[in-house]
Design an enzyme around this catalytic site. Structure first.
Site, PDB file in Angstrom:
ATOM      1  N   LYS A  17       0.873  -1.174   0.000  1.00 58.19           N
ATOM      2  CA  LYS A  17       0.000   0.000   0.000  1.00 58.19           C
ATOM      3  C   LYS A  17       0.908   1.220   0.000  1.00 58.19           C
ATOM      4  CE  LYS A  17      -3.469  -2.100   2.943  1.00 58.19           C
ATOM      5  NZ  LYS A  17      -3.740  -2.248   4.340  1.00 58.19           N
ATOM      6  N   ARG A  92       6.554   1.594   6.815  1.00 55.35           N
ATOM      7  CA  ARG A  92       6.006   0.972   8.016  1.00 55.35           C
ATOM      8  C   ARG A  92       6.803  -0.305   8.273  1.00 55.35           C
ATOM      9  NH1 ARG A  92       0.863  -2.804   8.785  1.00 55.35           N
ATOM     10  NH2 ARG A  92       0.864  -2.830  11.056  1.00 55.35           N
ATOM     11  N   HIS A 181       0.393  -1.612  16.323  1.00 56.12           N
ATOM     12  CA  HIS A 181      -0.486  -0.479  15.982  1.00 56.12           C
ATOM     13  C   HIS A 181       0.013   0.814  16.644  1.00 56.12           C
ATOM     14  CE1 HIS A 181      -4.195  -3.358  15.547  1.00 56.12           C
ATOM     15  NE2 HIS A 181      -3.661  -3.137  14.354  1.00 56.12           N
ATOM     16  N   HIS A 209      -8.224   0.835  19.203  1.00 53.96           N
ATOM     17  CA  HIS A 209      -8.028   0.709  17.749  1.00 53.96           C
ATOM     18  C   HIS A 209      -8.724  -0.581  17.313  1.00 53.96           C
ATOM     19  CE1 HIS A 209      -5.519   0.938  13.945  1.00 53.96           C
ATOM     20  NE2 HIS A 209      -5.977  -0.295  13.920  1.00 53.96           N
ATOM     21  N   GLY A 211      -9.914  -2.413  14.276  1.00 51.35           N
ATOM     22  CA  GLY A 211      -9.995  -2.683  12.837  1.00 51.35           C
ATOM     23  C   GLY A 211     -10.225  -4.169  12.680  1.00 51.35           C
ATOM     24  N   ASN A 212      -9.657  -4.743  11.623  1.00 51.85           N
ATOM     25  CA  ASN A 212      -9.712  -6.197  11.535  1.00 51.85           C
ATOM     26  C   ASN A 212      -8.797  -6.766  12.618  1.00 51.85           C
ATOM     27  OD1 ASN A 212     -10.799  -8.462  10.377  1.00 51.85           O
ATOM     28  ND2 ASN A 212      -9.132  -8.656   8.893  1.00 51.85           N
ATOM     29  N   GLY A 213      -7.575  -6.198  12.715  1.00 50.47           N
ATOM     30  CA  GLY A 213      -6.767  -6.391  13.920  1.00 50.47           C
ATOM     31  C   GLY A 213      -7.230  -5.351  14.931  1.00 50.47           C
ATOM     32  N   ASN A 335     -16.667   3.522  12.643  1.00 48.57           N
ATOM     33  CA  ASN A 335     -17.927   3.376  11.898  1.00 48.57           C
ATOM     34  C   ASN A 335     -19.070   2.675  12.616  1.00 48.57           C
ATOM     35  OD1 ASN A 335     -17.132   4.488   9.241  1.00 48.57           O
ATOM     36  ND2 ASN A 335     -15.607   2.851   9.363  1.00 48.57           N
ATOM     37  N   GLU A 385      -2.556   6.410   9.823  1.00 50.72           N
ATOM     38  CA  GLU A 385      -1.209   5.899  10.055  1.00 50.72           C
ATOM     39  C   GLU A 385      -0.233   6.409   8.996  1.00 50.72           C
ATOM     40  OE1 GLU A 385      -3.328   2.091  10.600  1.00 50.72           O
ATOM     41  OE2 GLU A 385      -1.605   1.532  11.813  1.00 50.72           O
TER      42      GLU A 385
END
Ligand code: ADP
Length: 406
Positions: A17, A92, A181, A209, A211-213, A335, A385
């Protein structure tokens, strides 16, 4: 140093990404993703800020090809890697162990240390290294900066960072709690202080935090004092596909009684547990749809997820003693109003509450969702991030540029 652009790379084992940011105003010039590297049906999606997104499917055999494909797309937009405007590339890097407490300009010694940490981050650090080496080959003259997921957590006291196991054995194998994270926890805790109109040094925040993780952290005056992920990102909260906390004896039991191998249990706990293991879905939108339709398995998965989250809020409340804010971030945290509402429900005694109306409002920016008279602020704070990696990278190369001048 004259350039003001920073390219941020997040290299995974089969994906890269990227974002190109202009640090004069924090504007995003382009972003994109190369997926399925080394697999069939590789795909690139590139989105310039001033134009239509472009997508192509083709063969991307390795990271070198992925970064060259990215560079070609940036070239088409006049944003090529050859531009003197590019000041640095920020990477990262998931695991920096205890050595890397700050963003670091990459040299051979830094690469060797990231490599030495592969045994504690076997999935992530090799891909991060490949990304750095490939970017170095493309622009050998440019500073490459490693920004570590673990760095923010290196301020944890030993009482939080150590497992209660034999010290010699733990140290011999570098077994301790590192946390992950960190870039997000750093950014969100700071943005939460800004939202409250206070200095980060004066504010205690619990960051969730989700997220999916998923991970939680306790941040006292801008410094992390505890976090829920440990030696690896498996510990702590219930996640999309990871179990989070379990009795370690579950593993021996599955080996001895279930006849499973270490690798099979690794896959079970990392890929087939958490929400997906409990109900077959790991997307919170789908789980909520099922819960609302009366699906019991989805309901139980949601309840287990919330129960664990609540336990961490309580634990970190106790760790911090005084809490100024609880901040929700990442895909679920930003969300899912039902998750935020359920996580805080019943915690009025701790001064925590959510205003139903504010919680239901959708929005892009950081916002408060607690009632005006609440003792503890509850906030939604979108994480960024990439911007944090770019900001840390830019600050570092500017600093070293200035030092070179003196
Ligand atoms: P990661 O970076 O860990 O892959 P993200 O922070 O992007 O994850 O979060 C992804 C998750 O966020 C999805 O799996 C989904 O559960 C959740 N999510 C995304 N959008 C929504 C939404 N509108 N409502 C509820 N959950 C959402």
């Amino acid at each position: 140093m004259s350039g003001s652009r920073v390219l941020v790379l997040n290299s995974g084992s089969s994906s890269v990404k990227y974002q190109l940011l202009d640090m004069r105003d924090g504007g995003r010039l382009a972003m994109g993703l190369v997926e399925r590297i080394g697999e069939s049906g590789s795909r690139l999606k590139h989105s310039p800020a001033d134009g239509e997104s472009r997508e192509w499917n083709g063969s991307v055999p390795d990271h070198d090809a992925a970064l060259k494909a990215m560079a070609a797309e940036l070239d088409r937009d006049g944003l090529g890697l050859g531009s003197p405007e590019l000041a640095a590339i920020g990477h990262r890097v998931v695991h920096g162990g205890l050595r890397f407490t700050e963003p670091t300009v990459v040299d051979d010694a830094v690469l060797a240390e990231i490599e030495r940490l592969i045994p504690v981050a076997p999935l992530h650090n090799p891909a991060n290294l490949t990304g750095i080496r490939t970017a170095q080959a493309l622009r050998p003259d440019l500073p490459q900066v490693a920004v570590f997921d673990t760095a923010f957590h290196t301020t944890m006291p030993e009482s939080a960072a150590r497992y209660a196991i034999d010290v010699e054995t733990a140290d011999a194998h570098r077994v301790r709690r590192y946390g992950f994270h960190g870039t997000s926890h750093a950014y969100v805790s700071r943005e939460t202080a800004r939202l409250l109109g206070r200095a980060p040094e004066d504010v205690n925040v619990i960051v969730l935090h989700l997220g999916n993780g998923a991970s939680a952290s306790a941040v006292r005056g801008g410094r992390c004092v505890d976090t829920s992920m440990g030696l690896t990102p498996l510990e702590g909260l219930v996640m999309g596909t990871r179990s989070g906390d379990t009795d370690p004896a579950v593993i021996f039991h599955l080996m001895r009684v279930g006849g499973m191998s270490a690798d099979e249990i690794d896959t079970l706990l990392n890929k087939r547990s958490g929400l997906i293991g409990l109900c077959g879905d790991n997307d919170m939108r789908e789980i909520r749809r099922r819960v609302d339709a009366g699906d019991e398995r989805a309901g139980l998965a949601f309840d287990i997820y919330i129960h664990r989250l609540k336990k961490y809020i309580g634990a970190y409340y106790a760790v911090l003693g005084r809490v100024d804010a609880v901040a929700f971030t990442a895909g679920v945290g930003e969300n899912s109003a039902p998750v935020r509402e359920a996580a805080v429900a019943g915690l009025e005694g701790l001064g925590l509450a959510v205003d139903g109306g504010l919680n239901a409002v959708r929005g892009d920016g950081a916002r408060l969702i607690s009632p005006a008279d609440a003792r503890v602020a509850v906030a939604v704070v979108p994480t960024d991030e990439e911007m944090e990696i770019a900001a840390q990278t830019y600050a570092l190369v500017n600093d070293s540029g200035n030092q070179n001048l003196t």
